[in-house]
Design an enzyme around this catalytic site. Structure first.
Site, PDB file in Angstrom:
ATOM      1  N   ASP A 200       0.868  -1.180   0.000  1.00 57.20           N
ATOM      2  CA  ASP A 200       0.000   0.000   0.000  1.00 57.20           C
ATOM      3  C   ASP A 200       0.900   1.224   0.000  1.00 57.20           C
ATOM      4  O   ASP A 200       1.530   1.532   1.006  1.00 57.20           O
ATOM      5  CB  ASP A 200      -0.928   0.000   1.224  1.00 57.20           C
ATOM      6  CG  ASP A 200      -1.994   1.087   1.136  1.00 57.20           C
ATOM      7  OD1 ASP A 200      -1.682   2.194   0.648  1.00 57.20           O
ATOM      8  OD2 ASP A 200      -3.134   0.833   1.553  1.00 57.20           O
ATOM      9  N   ALA A 257     -13.323  -6.306  -3.747  1.00 59.62           N
ATOM     10  CA  ALA A 257     -13.269  -4.834  -3.760  1.00 59.62           C
ATOM     11  C   ALA A 257     -14.044  -4.273  -4.951  1.00 59.62           C
ATOM     12  O   ALA A 257     -15.247  -3.992  -4.846  1.00 59.62           O
ATOM     13  CB  ALA A 257     -11.818  -4.373  -3.751  1.00 59.62           C
ATOM     14  N   ARG A 258     -13.378  -4.126  -6.070  1.00 61.72           N
ATOM     15  CA  ARG A 258     -14.029  -3.601  -7.262  1.00 61.72           C
ATOM     16  C   ARG A 258     -13.475  -4.315  -8.487  1.00 61.72           C
ATOM     17  O   ARG A 258     -12.264  -4.552  -8.593  1.00 61.72           O
ATOM     18  CB  ARG A 258     -13.771  -2.093  -7.409  1.00 61.72           C
ATOM     19  CG  ARG A 258     -14.640  -1.217  -6.511  1.00 61.72           C
ATOM     20  CD  ARG A 258     -16.087  -1.219  -6.962  1.00 61.72           C
ATOM     21  NE  ARG A 258     -16.945  -0.414  -6.115  1.00 61.72           N
ATOM     22  CZ  ARG A 258     -17.581  -0.846  -5.023  1.00 61.72           C
ATOM     23  NH1 ARG A 258     -17.443  -2.096  -4.611  1.00 61.72           N
ATOM     24  NH2 ARG A 258     -18.370  -0.044  -4.350  1.00 61.72           N
ATOM     25  N   ASP A 282     -16.247 -11.444  -5.861  1.00 61.04           N
ATOM     26  CA  ASP A 282     -17.580 -10.933  -5.485  1.00 61.04           C
ATOM     27  C   ASP A 282     -18.015  -9.799  -6.410  1.00 61.04           C
ATOM     28  O   ASP A 282     -19.174  -9.378  -6.359  1.00 61.04           O
ATOM     29  CB  ASP A 282     -17.510 -10.418  -4.027  1.00 61.04           C
ATOM     30  CG  ASP A 282     -18.864  -9.984  -3.487  1.00 61.04           C
ATOM     31  OD1 ASP A 282     -19.826 -10.765  -3.628  1.00 61.04           O
ATOM     32  OD2 ASP A 282     -18.968  -8.869  -2.943  1.00 61.04           O
ATOM     33  N   GLU A 287     -22.120  -6.250 -14.055  1.00 59.85           N
ATOM     34  CA  GLU A 287     -23.045  -6.700 -13.014  1.00 59.85           C
ATOM     35  C   GLU A 287     -24.450  -6.261 -13.396  1.00 59.85           C
ATOM     36  O   GLU A 287     -24.622  -5.134 -13.861  1.00 59.85           O
ATOM     37  CB  GLU A 287     -22.641  -6.118 -11.659  1.00 59.85           C
ATOM     38  CG  GLU A 287     -21.280  -6.630 -11.194  1.00 59.85           C
ATOM     39  CD  GLU A 287     -20.886  -6.132  -9.787  1.00 59.85           C
ATOM     40  OE1 GLU A 287     -21.753  -5.576  -9.074  1.00 59.85           O
ATOM     41  OE2 GLU A 287     -19.728  -6.292  -9.422  1.00 59.85           O
ATOM     42  N   HIS A 306     -21.864  -9.837  -5.629  1.00 61.78           N
ATOM     43  CA  HIS A 306     -21.606  -8.543  -4.972  1.00 61.78           C
ATOM     44  C   HIS A 306     -22.311  -8.457  -3.609  1.00 61.78           C
ATOM     45  O   HIS A 306     -23.149  -7.581  -3.379  1.00 61.78           O
ATOM     46  CB  HIS A 306     -22.050  -7.388  -5.883  1.00 61.78           C
ATOM     47  CG  HIS A 306     -21.328  -6.113  -5.578  1.00 61.78           C
ATOM     48  ND1 HIS A 306     -20.911  -5.242  -6.544  1.00 61.78           N
ATOM     49  CD2 HIS A 306     -20.958  -5.546  -4.409  1.00 61.78           C
ATOM     50  CE1 HIS A 306     -20.317  -4.200  -5.989  1.00 61.78           C
ATOM     51  NE2 HIS A 306     -20.341  -4.368  -4.676  1.00 61.78           N
TER      52      HIS A 306
HETATM   53  N1  LIG Z   1     -17.966  -6.107  -2.328  1.00 59.20           N
HETATM   54  C1  LIG Z   1     -18.585  -5.233  -1.567  1.00 59.20           C
HETATM   55  O1  LIG Z   1     -19.765  -5.399  -1.263  1.00 59.20           O
HETATM   56  C2  LIG Z   1     -17.837  -4.047  -1.030  1.00 59.20           C
HETATM   57  C3  LIG Z   1     -18.358  -3.370   0.064  1.00 59.20           C
HETATM   58  C4  LIG Z   1     -17.662  -2.278   0.566  1.00 59.20           C
HETATM   59  C5  LIG Z   1     -16.482  -1.877  -0.011  1.00 59.20           C
HETATM   60  N2  LIG Z   1     -16.029  -2.522  -1.108  1.00 59.20           N
HETATM   61  C6  LIG Z   1     -14.769  -2.138  -1.742  1.00 59.20           C
HETATM   62  O2  LIG Z   1     -13.687  -2.582  -0.913  1.00 59.20           O
HETATM   63  C7  LIG Z   1     -12.524  -1.811  -1.227  1.00 59.20           C
HETATM   64  C8  LIG Z   1     -11.817  -1.384   0.056  1.00 59.20           C
HETATM   65  O3  LIG Z   1     -12.625  -0.489   0.775  1.00 59.20           O
HETATM   66  P1  LIG Z   1     -12.006   0.300   2.026  1.00 59.20           P
HETATM   67  O4  LIG Z   1     -13.158   0.882   2.764  1.00 59.20           O
HETATM   68  O5  LIG Z   1     -11.027  -0.544   2.744  1.00 59.20           O
HETATM   69  O6  LIG Z   1     -11.211   1.456   1.288  1.00 59.20           O
HETATM   70  P2  LIG Z   1     -10.090   2.362   1.916  1.00 59.20           P
HETATM   71  O7  LIG Z   1     -10.132   3.637   1.173  1.00 59.20           O
HETATM   72  O8  LIG Z   1     -10.200   2.415   3.397  1.00 59.20           O
HETATM   73  O9  LIG Z   1      -8.746   1.577   1.582  1.00 59.20           O
HETATM   74  C9  LIG Z   1      -8.198   1.520   0.303  1.00 59.20           C
HETATM   75  C10 LIG Z   1      -6.691   1.409   0.453  1.00 59.20           C
HETATM   76  O10 LIG Z   1      -6.114   1.264  -0.831  1.00 59.20           O
HETATM   77  C11 LIG Z   1      -4.879   1.943  -0.804  1.00 59.20           C
HETATM   78  N3  LIG Z   1      -4.380   2.224  -2.142  1.00 59.20           N
HETATM   79  C12 LIG Z   1      -4.581   3.326  -2.910  1.00 59.20           C
HETATM   80  N4  LIG Z   1      -3.902   3.213  -4.068  1.00 59.20           N
HETATM   81  C13 LIG Z   1      -3.275   2.015  -4.025  1.00 59.20           C
HETATM   82  C14 LIG Z   1      -2.421   1.329  -4.921  1.00 59.20           C
HETATM   83  N5  LIG Z   1      -2.066   1.856  -6.095  1.00 59.20           N
HETATM   84  N6  LIG Z   1      -1.976   0.118  -4.567  1.00 59.20           N
HETATM   85  C15 LIG Z   1      -2.324  -0.439  -3.384  1.00 59.20           C
HETATM   86  N7  LIG Z   1      -3.116   0.160  -2.473  1.00 59.20           N
HETATM   87  C16 LIG Z   1      -3.583   1.383  -2.809  1.00 59.20           C
HETATM   88  C17 LIG Z   1      -5.162   3.193  -0.006  1.00 59.20           C
HETATM   89  O11 LIG Z   1      -3.965   3.761   0.487  1.00 59.20           O
HETATM   90  C18 LIG Z   1      -6.047   2.654   1.089  1.00 59.20           C
HETATM   91  O12 LIG Z   1      -5.295   2.301   2.226  1.00 59.20           O
HETATM   92  C19 LIG Z   1     -13.030  -0.670  -2.099  1.00 59.20           C
HETATM   93  O13 LIG Z   1     -12.766  -0.980  -3.446  1.00 59.20           O
HETATM   94  C20 LIG Z   1     -14.537  -0.664  -1.876  1.00 59.20           C
HETATM   95  O14 LIG Z   1     -15.220  -0.099  -2.964  1.00 59.20           O
HETATM   96  C21 LIG Z   1     -16.675  -3.617  -1.611  1.00 59.20           C
HETATM   97  O1  LIG Z   2     -21.791  -3.005  -2.361  1.00 60.10           O
HETATM   98  C1  LIG Z   2     -20.756  -2.418  -2.239  1.00 60.10           C
HETATM   99  O2  LIG Z   2     -19.759  -2.624  -2.921  1.00 60.10           O
HETATM  100  C2  LIG Z   2     -20.666  -1.423  -1.197  1.00 60.10           C
HETATM  101  O3  LIG Z   2     -21.484  -1.684  -0.130  1.00 60.10           O
HETATM  102  C3  LIG Z   2     -21.028  -0.080  -1.725  1.00 60.10           C
HETATM  103  O4  LIG Z   2     -20.401   0.196  -2.922  1.00 60.10           O
HETATM  104  C4  LIG Z   2     -20.629   0.958  -0.755  1.00 60.10           C
HETATM  105  O5  LIG Z   2     -19.364   0.741  -0.353  1.00 60.10           O
HETATM  106  P1  LIG Z   2     -18.665   1.859   0.419  1.00 60.10           P
HETATM  107  O6  LIG Z   2     -18.605   3.021  -0.488  1.00 60.10           O
HETATM  108  O7  LIG Z   2     -19.443   2.136   1.659  1.00 60.10           O
HETATM  109  O8  LIG Z   2     -17.307   1.325   0.719  1.00 60.10           O
END
Ligand SMILES: NC(=O)c1ccc[n+]([C@@H]2O[C@H](COP(=O)([O-])OP(=O)(O)OC[C@H]3O[C@@H](n4cnc5c(N)ncnc54)[C@H](O)[C@@H]3O)[C@@H](O)[C@H]2O)c1
Ligand SMILES: O=C(O)[C@H](O)[C@H](O)COP(=O)(O)O
Length: 343
Positions: A200, A257-258, A282, A287, A306
């Site tokens: 990170d 994540a995404r 996920d 989607e 998701h």
């Molecule tokens: N599947 C789901 O239902 C769901 C739900 C919530 C969140 N998410 C996703 O989970 C992911 C993480 O969320 P979070 O709340 O921990 O986010 P966050 O912002 O707290 O953490 C993201 C981290 O990525 C780091 N980062 C930035 N650029 C980077 C790079 N080039 N290489 C490596 N790391 C890097 C940042 O420094 C940060 O620490 C997000 O993509 C969010 O959209 C998915």
């Molecule tokens: O479904 C998801 O991926 C998340 O719940 C939604 O995108 C919101 O995520 P957040 O922005 O709260 O991390």
């Protein structure tokens, strides 16, 4: 002061109402309206996929905008707060986003107008971290495949890759992105006696049992690669063909994540040609994922629609968390959670 919340399918109005009800004692007039949507698929297709600030590609219905006009504080989860919405709300001073991300809010425009924006970091990090650990086990121990087989009447114990089914103990888990979710994943995995490595570039101090490595070293060393960055211009396609080629043939890739963080075609090729052992996903480029998607036909992938962030605790507690964060704003005390301050 007038607060207007926008309820949606995942955080219904009554939870926003309850979360902010104590503001009434402070003289705030709390009202919550509904963002009318057909179903969760519609929400996903217009919002979760749109990672551009402001989501102007979605036109917020005029009838909804008309209900927001008097807001001095506007609370949203997924409903886009576009330039048009901001312009319509001429008294707007604060926007509160019931999310860790805030891609659906036109933050630069809000900033230009002197509006303060709050969000809710980590509101569903527990949910996503728990799910991620489940996905790791689900894939490497064939849990979903075994379940699917039994549901179809097949008692299958001889999976093609059974000889290489690993224990987690003493394996190396590489965590890309150690923010809210990544750090909780690390915390949960400690109990499995794994070796943790992390990449990170923006976190100065990693948890002390996570060894900082370069991106390439993480891919080369890890038995499990789990990605937890946010989708940005910089992280888009971070896991590309080159990245997958660095992974061990016995390694697993996990993405809760995404989808945009990954070149999905490159991932498909790596899985199809068994250049990596398996993946648990996920999130997907398109989607909802349909049955004819090539990923669905693979025998070394665990896929879920998701779901990772969706627990009752995550969604329904978000209004309470946000209301606490924003409370200071009522008396002019702007806390650290606000991402954009008035100039
Ligand atoms: N599947 C789901 O239902 C769901 C739900 C919530 C969140 N998410 C996703 O989970 C992911 C993480 O969320 P979070 O709340 O921990 O986010 P966050 O912002 O707290 O953490 C993201 C981290 O990525 C780091 N980062 C930035 N650029 C980077 C790079 N080039 N290489 C490596 N790391 C890097 C940042 O420094 C940060 O620490 C997000 O993509 C969010 O959209 C998915
Ligand atoms: O479904 C998801 O991926 C998340 O719940 C939604 O995108 C919101 O995520 P957040 O922005 O709260 O991390």
């Amino acid at each position: 002061m007038k607060l207007i919340g926008i309820g949606d399918l995942l955080i219904p109005s009554r939870y926003i109402e309850e979360g902010f009800s104590r503001y009434r004692a402070k003289g705030v007039d709390v009202e919550v309206v509904d963002w009318p949507l057909k179903d969760y698929e519609e929400l996903q297709s217009i919002n979760l996929q749109v990672e551009t600030q402001g989501s102007e590609v979605y036109a917020v219905p005029d009838a909804l905008i008309a209900k927001l006009r008097d807001a001095e504080i506007l609370i949203t989860q997924f409903c886009p707060i576009t330039k048009k919405v901001i312009d319509a709300c001429t008294k707007l001073r604060f926007i509160g986003v019931l999310r860790g991300g805030y891609e659906n809010v036109n933050v630069p425009y809000a900033m230009q107008k002197g509006i303060t924006v709050y969000h809710t970091p980590g509101r569903n990090a527990t949910a996503v971290a728990d799910f991620t650990v489940g996905m790791i086990l689900g894939e490497c121990r064939n849990i979903a495949r075994a379940h699917a087989n039994l549901k179809e009447g097949r008692w299958v114990r001889d999976y093609a890759n059974a000889a290489s089914v690993p224990d987690l103990e003493d394996k190396t888990v590489g965590i890309i992105g150690l923010g809210q979710v990544g750090q909780k994943v690390a915390k949960r995995l400690r109990g499995f006696d794994v070796r943790l490595i992390g990449y990170d570039p923006y976190v100065d101090v990693l948890p002390n049992d996570v060894t900082r490595v370069s991106f390439d070293d993480l891919l080369v060393q890890a038995d499990f690669v789990t990605i937890h960055g946010r989708l940005t211009e910089e992280t888009k396609g971070l896991m590309n063909a080159r990245a997958f080629s660095l992974m061990k043939p016995t390694a697993y890739f996990i993405n809760t994540a995404r989808a945009g963080l990954v070149d999905e075609a490159a991932l498909y090729a790596a899985l199809k040609e068994k250049r990596i052992q398996g993946a648990a996903l996920d999130v997907f480029e398109h989607e909802p994922l349909t049955g004819d998607d090539p990923l669905v036909g693979l025998d070394n992938v665990t896929i879920t629609p998701h779901l990772a962030g969706g627990t009752v605790d995550a969604f329904l507690h978000s209004p309470v968390l946000l209301s606490r964060e924003m409370e200071g704003s009522l008396s002019g005390d702007l806390t650290s959670r606000c991402i954009v301050r008035q100039k």
